[in-house]
Design an enzyme around this catalytic site. Structure first.
Site, PDB file in Angstrom:
ATOM      1  CG  ASP A 155      -1.957   1.041   1.228  1.00  0.00           C
ATOM      2  OD1 ASP A 155      -2.184   1.649   0.168  1.00  0.00           O
ATOM      3  OD2 ASP A 155      -2.558   1.283   2.292  1.00  0.00           O
ATOM      4  CE  LYS A 202      -3.449   5.203   1.156  1.00  0.00           C
ATOM      5  NZ  LYS A 202      -3.019   4.107   2.035  1.00  0.00           N
ATOM      6  CG  ASP A 254       6.657  11.641  -8.803  1.00  0.00           C
ATOM      7  OD1 ASP A 254       6.788  12.479  -9.720  1.00  0.00           O
ATOM      8  OD2 ASP A 254       7.392  11.605  -7.802  1.00  0.00           O
ATOM      9  CB  THR A 285     -11.008   8.172   5.057  1.00  0.00           C
ATOM     10  OG1 THR A 285      -9.831   7.567   5.580  1.00  0.00           O
ATOM     11  CG2 THR A 285     -11.696   7.239   4.099  1.00  0.00           C
TER      12      THR A 285
HETATM   13  O1  C5P Z   1      -8.269   0.675  11.382  1.00  0.00           O
HETATM   14  P1  C5P Z   1      -7.410  -0.497  10.985  1.00  0.00           P
HETATM   15  O2  C5P Z   1      -6.251  -0.716  11.914  1.00  0.00           O
HETATM   16  O3  C5P Z   1      -8.210  -1.760  10.725  1.00  0.00           O
HETATM   17  O4  C5P Z   1      -6.812  -0.057   9.592  1.00  0.00           O
HETATM   18  C1  C5P Z   1      -6.200  -0.968   8.759  1.00  0.00           C
HETATM   19  C2  C5P Z   1      -5.477  -0.290   7.649  1.00  0.00           C
HETATM   20  O5  C5P Z   1      -6.378   0.364   6.782  1.00  0.00           O
HETATM   21  C3  C5P Z   1      -4.455   0.733   8.091  1.00  0.00           C
HETATM   22  O6  C5P Z   1      -3.251   0.455   7.393  1.00  0.00           O
HETATM   23  C4  C5P Z   1      -5.048   2.053   7.701  1.00  0.00           C
HETATM   24  O7  C5P Z   1      -4.067   2.960   7.281  1.00  0.00           O
HETATM   25  C5  C5P Z   1      -5.964   1.685   6.557  1.00  0.00           C
HETATM   26  N1  C5P Z   1      -7.168   2.512   6.520  1.00  0.00           N
HETATM   27  C6  C5P Z   1      -7.441   3.241   5.400  1.00  0.00           C
HETATM   28  N2  C5P Z   1      -8.574   4.013   5.326  1.00  0.00           N
HETATM   29  C7  C5P Z   1      -9.424   4.053   6.354  1.00  0.00           C
HETATM   30  C8  C5P Z   1      -9.164   3.308   7.507  1.00  0.00           C
HETATM   31  C9  C5P Z   1      -8.003   2.538   7.562  1.00  0.00           C
HETATM   32  O8  C5P Z   1      -6.677   3.182   4.433  1.00  0.00           O
HETATM   33  N3  C5P Z   1     -10.516   4.785   6.267  1.00  0.00           N
END
Ligand code: C5P
Length: 224
Positions: free
Chosen positions: A59, A61, A64, A115
């Site tokens: 992941d 992201k 560029d 988010t």
């Molecule tokens: O909240 P949790 O620990 O389950 O999150 C798991 C992963 O999902 C984390 O790596 C977090 O950065 C990502 N995440 C995300 N968007 C969200 C919530 C969590 O990318 N809204």
């Protein structure tokens, strides 16, 4: 059907991350490694987690110019990730070049809107309209660029899935029924996201911070 749960290994220490991966490997489908992990532990860290034997979701992201993102995709090709993320706001050419450089066994999935941003933040970057419309517009762009799918929330997955039937959808931010959430928030459970069309369920803390991570992973698995 293989287990759609990718455990987010958001732990600062590589040995702790690997130990957790070894523990729960029988009850999850893969491991998600983020930018923080990759910056700290690099290719070596990815090899260590991959040696546990499950698919890896990088992941990163990426965002560029197309040439640079394609070069980055080529550089991580040796790690044989199952899934890599790029930002849809990098534009169509960037996404096309990322996909072309990824190789046929790697899903390239677009992040639409973080988010952590809300409508005001969006306006400050010059984007008018609602976050919802922005997400759907970027999903359309990702599909047009030939990407495999997008990352979206459990609240959006139903609509996005209706719009893009064959998309590959990665859904984070899930909470198993019964886990702690604020009163106001509608909980999206792993099962509900799966039923709405999620291909991959990203779950972190509900497993990694559980008193018994194996039990937590088993309980989630049993609901799917
Ligand atoms: O909240 P949790 O620990 O389950 O999150 C798991 C992963 O999902 C984390 O790596 C977090 O950065 C990502 N995440 C995300 N968007 C969200 C919530 C969590 O990318 N809204």
């Amino acid at each position: 059907m293989s287990n759609p749960v990718y455990l987010a290994l958001d732990l600062p220490r590589l040995d702790a991350a690997k130990a957790l991966a070894e523990k729960v490997k029988g009850h999850v489908g893969g491991f998600k490694l983020g930018l923080e992990f990759f910056c700290a532990h690099g290719h070596h860290g990815v090899h260590e987690i991959a040696s546990v034997g499950l698919p890896i979701f990088l992941d990163l992201k990426l965002h560029d110019i197309p040439n640079t993102v394609a070069g980055a995709m080529q550089a991580i090709h040796v790690l044989e990730p199952a899934i890599v993320t790029v930002h849809a706001s990098g534009g169509r050419a960037m996404m096309e070049d990322a996909k072309a450089a990824a190789g046929e066994h790697c899903k390239v999935v677009a992040v639409t809107m973080l988010t952590s941003l809300d409508e005001r933040d969006l306006q400050r970057t010059g984007v008018s309209g609602t976050p919802h419309d922005h997400v759907l517009r970027l999903a359309e762009l990702a599909e047009a660029a030939g990407l495999d799918g997008i990352v979206c929330s459990g609240h959006e997955i139903g609509e996005v899935h209706r719009q893009w039937k064959k998309g590959y959808f990665v859904v984070p931010g899930l909470r198993p029924a019964g886990s702690a959430v604020g009163d106001q928030k509608r909980v999206v459970t792993p099962r509900a996201a799966r039923d709405d069309g999620a291909s991959v369920l990203v779950i972190g803390r509900p497993i990694s911070r559980a008193e018994d991570p194996v039990q937590a992973a088993r309980e989630i698995e049993a609901t799917l």
